[in-house]
Scaffold this motif. Structure first.
Motif, short mmCIF file in Angstrom:
data_model
loop_
_atom_site.label_atom_id
_atom_site.label_comp_id
_atom_site.label_asym_id
_atom_site.label_seq_id
_atom_site.Cartn_x
_atom_site.Cartn_y
_atom_site.Cartn_z
N TYR A 28 109.69 -22.22 11.02
CA TYR A 28 109.11 -23.10 12.04
C TYR A 28 108.18 -24.14 11.40
CZ TYR A 28 106.08 -24.96 15.53
OH TYR A 28 105.37 -25.85 16.29
N LEU A 29 107.40 -23.70 10.41
CA LEU A 29 106.46 -24.62 9.75
C LEU A 29 107.20 -25.81 9.13
CD1 LEU A 29 103.72 -22.48 7.97
CD2 LEU A 29 103.50 -23.88 10.02
N HIS A 32 108.30 -28.10 11.96
CA HIS A 32 107.13 -28.75 12.57
C HIS A 32 106.58 -29.84 11.65
CE1 HIS A 32 104.01 -29.15 15.44
NE2 HIS A 32 103.06 -28.50 14.79
N ASN A 36 106.35 -33.86 12.33
CA ASN A 36 105.03 -34.50 12.29
C ASN A 36 104.91 -35.60 11.22
OD1 ASN A 36 104.26 -32.83 14.30
ND2 ASN A 36 102.83 -31.60 13.11
N LEU A 55 110.84 -33.54 22.92
CA LEU A 55 110.77 -32.07 22.78
C LEU A 55 110.69 -31.33 24.12
CD1 LEU A 55 108.47 -31.53 19.65
CD2 LEU A 55 110.94 -31.32 19.82
N GLU A 65 110.75 -22.21 22.14
CA GLU A 65 109.29 -22.05 22.23
C GLU A 65 108.90 -20.64 22.66
OE1 GLU A 65 107.37 -26.18 23.35
OE2 GLU A 65 107.29 -24.76 25.00
N LEU A 121 95.10 -21.79 15.60
CA LEU A 121 96.23 -21.98 16.52
C LEU A 121 95.78 -22.13 17.97
CD1 LEU A 121 99.18 -19.64 15.53
CD2 LEU A 121 99.24 -22.10 15.92
N HIS A 124 94.37 -25.51 18.30
CA HIS A 124 95.47 -26.47 18.15
C HIS A 124 96.33 -26.57 19.41
CE1 HIS A 124 98.52 -28.73 16.10
NE2 HIS A 124 99.44 -27.80 16.24
N MET A 125 96.64 -25.42 19.99
CA MET A 125 97.50 -25.41 21.17
C MET A 125 96.79 -26.08 22.34
SD MET A 125 100.16 -23.89 20.18
CE MET A 125 101.05 -23.28 21.57
N TRP A 129 99.30 -29.03 22.12
CA TRP A 129 100.48 -28.51 22.83
C TRP A 129 100.27 -28.58 24.35
CZ3 TRP A 129 101.28 -24.05 25.92
CH2 TRP A 129 102.62 -23.80 26.21
N SER A 132 100.79 -32.00 25.67
CA SER A 132 102.17 -32.46 25.46
C SER A 132 103.12 -31.84 26.49
CB SER A 132 102.64 -32.17 24.04
OG SER A 132 103.23 -30.90 23.96
N ARG A 133 102.73 -30.66 27.03
CA ARG A 133 103.63 -30.00 27.98
C ARG A 133 103.17 -30.12 29.44
NH1 ARG A 133 105.75 -30.14 23.75
NH2 ARG A 133 106.92 -28.49 22.68
N TYR A 158 90.56 -28.70 10.49
CA TYR A 158 92.00 -28.63 10.20
C TYR A 158 92.25 -28.43 8.71
CZ TYR A 158 94.66 -29.35 14.44
OH TYR A 158 95.28 -29.14 15.63
N MET A 162 94.02 -25.29 6.93
CA MET A 162 95.24 -25.41 6.13
C MET A 162 95.06 -24.76 4.76
SD MET A 162 97.40 -26.55 8.12
CE MET A 162 96.47 -25.81 9.41
N PHE A 206 100.53 -30.69 5.87
CA PHE A 206 99.80 -30.65 7.15
C PHE A 206 98.38 -31.19 6.97
CE2 PHE A 206 102.85 -27.24 8.61
CZ PHE A 206 103.26 -27.90 9.77
C1 HEM Z 1 97.68 -31.05 10.89
C2 HEM Z 1 98.86 -30.92 11.20
C3 HEM Z 1 99.43 -30.67 12.57
C4 HEM Z 1 99.63 -31.59 13.57
C5 HEM Z 1 99.26 -33.07 13.57
C6 HEM Z 1 100.28 -30.89 14.66
C7 HEM Z 1 100.65 -31.47 15.86
C8 HEM Z 1 101.21 -30.80 16.92
C9 HEM Z 1 101.60 -31.41 18.16
C10 HEM Z 1 101.43 -32.91 18.50
C11 HEM Z 1 102.13 -30.44 18.96
C12 HEM Z 1 102.69 -30.60 20.38
C13 HEM Z 1 104.04 -31.25 20.34
C14 HEM Z 1 105.04 -30.39 19.63
O1 HEM Z 1 105.41 -29.36 20.18
O2 HEM Z 1 105.43 -30.74 18.50
C15 HEM Z 1 102.08 -29.19 18.22
C16 HEM Z 1 102.54 -27.96 18.66
C17 HEM Z 1 102.45 -26.78 17.96
N1 HEM Z 1 101.94 -26.60 16.69
FE1 HEM Z 1 101.21 -28.07 15.50
N2 HEM Z 1 100.46 -29.57 14.30
C18 HEM Z 1 99.94 -29.38 13.04
C19 HEM Z 1 99.89 -28.18 12.30
C20 HEM Z 1 100.32 -26.95 12.77
C21 HEM Z 1 100.28 -25.71 12.01
C22 HEM Z 1 99.80 -25.58 10.58
C23 HEM Z 1 100.78 -24.72 12.82
C24 HEM Z 1 100.97 -23.25 12.54
C25 HEM Z 1 100.22 -22.55 11.72
C26 HEM Z 1 101.13 -25.34 14.08
C27 HEM Z 1 101.66 -24.68 15.16
C28 HEM Z 1 102.05 -25.27 16.35
C29 HEM Z 1 102.66 -24.54 17.45
C30 HEM Z 1 102.98 -23.04 17.48
C31 HEM Z 1 102.92 -25.50 18.45
C32 HEM Z 1 103.55 -25.23 19.81
C33 HEM Z 1 105.00 -24.90 19.69
C34 HEM Z 1 105.90 -26.06 19.88
O3 HEM Z 1 106.24 -26.27 21.00
O4 HEM Z 1 106.26 -26.76 18.91
N3 HEM Z 1 100.85 -26.68 14.02
N4 HEM Z 1 101.52 -29.44 16.98
#
Ligand code: HEM
Length: 217
Positions: A28-29, A32, A36, A55, A65, A121, A124-125, A129, A132-133, A158, A162, A206
């Motif tokens: 997943y990482l 993602h 990004n 998405l 998800e 997390l 972050h959510m 997230w 966004s939802r 952040y 990381m 990240f």
């Molecule tokens: C700094 C870097 C990061 C940015 C800018 C970022 C940005 C985003 C954004 C904009 C969303 C909502 C839209 C989407 O679903 O893609 C999101 C969802 C999410 N992020 Fe990140 N993210 C970052 C790093 C991470 C890391 C390191 C993790 C895990 C350790 C993570 C886990 C998640 C999860 C679990 C979701 C919700 C699941 C999904 O629907 O994709 N994110 N992130």
């Protein structure tokens, strides 16, 4: 007995579940991070916004998800069970206890680094997230990310998270491969290279995002 409860009831089985959920989260990482990377495109966020809008509109993403959240929850619960049972088994103070000689700092701090990544997390959510939802009306995710990271405290949080994710993956990734027996001489180089990608390149990718917006704010 189902396969999952069968695995759960033995300690080797728990390790297999822990490794499997961990490796899924690693995949997943990669996905993602790849999505990004559009944040770096010099088009004022147009491509990133198009991606972030696409998405939630796809049913398959909604299903993925739910699976992803279940895997996260499983990994966290199993990790906590592992940690508590290892604590109980730990030698008492008066017994010879040379943990530092038998294990690395990365393996000894897995619960700590994992817990901090979990706190990350949750934040972050809530920050990305959720809007966004569930936000009503037009939301520019690019703008949301850009303004969040213009705040030095948020960006630093952040970057530190990381670094801890890197710590967590440094041990976790190799340990999972070991559980599946992919650690013998034949695969040594592949394991080493993949390990470096997961513990160094991905967290650094990240961390580059908050750093980029902080420096350009
Ligand atoms: C700094 C870097 C990061 C940015 C800018 C970022 C940005 C985003 C954004 C904009 C969303 C909502 C839209 C989407 O679903 O893609 C999101 C969802 C999410 N992020 Fe990140 N993210 C970052 C790093 C991470 C890391 C390191 C993790 C895990 C350790 C993570 C886990 C998640 C999860 C679990 C979701 C919700 C699941 C999904 O629907 O994709 N994110 N992130």
């Amino acid at each position: 007995m189902g396969i999952l409860s069968g695995l759960y009831s033995s300690s080797v089985g728990k390790k297999i579940l822990m490794g499997t959920t961990g490796l899924f989260l690693c995949i997943y990482l990669v996905v993602h991070l790849a999505g990004n990377l559009l944040l770096f495109k010099n088009d004022n966020g147009e491509s990133f916004n198009a991606y972030a809008e696409l998405l939630p509109s796809l049913t398959i993403i909604r299903i993925i998800e739910i699976v992803l959240f279940a895997i996260f929850a499983g990994h966290i619960v199993l990790g906590t069970i592992f940690w508590t049972s290892n604590r109980k088994k730990r030698p008492k103070k008066y017994e010879v206890n040379k943990q530092s000689e038998n294990s690395s700092i990365f393996s000894r701090t897995m619960f700590l680094t994992g817990s901090i990544v979990f706190i990350f997390l949750v934040v972050h959510m809530r920050q990305f997230w959720g809007p966004s939802r569930f936000a009503t009306g037009e939301v520019s995710m690019y703008h949301l990310v850009k303004t969040a990271f213009a705040n030095p405290l948020y960006a630093m949080f952040y970057i530190i998270a990381m670094a801890l994710l890197a710590f967590h993956l440094r041990h976790g990734f190799q340990s999972a491969l070991q559980t599946f027996g992919v650690s013998n001489q034949k695969y040594a180089l592949m394991v080493k290279v993949l390990g470096i990608i997961f513990w160094l390149v991905i967290p650094a990718g990240f961390a580059a995002m908050p750093l980029f917006f902080l420096l350009n704010s």
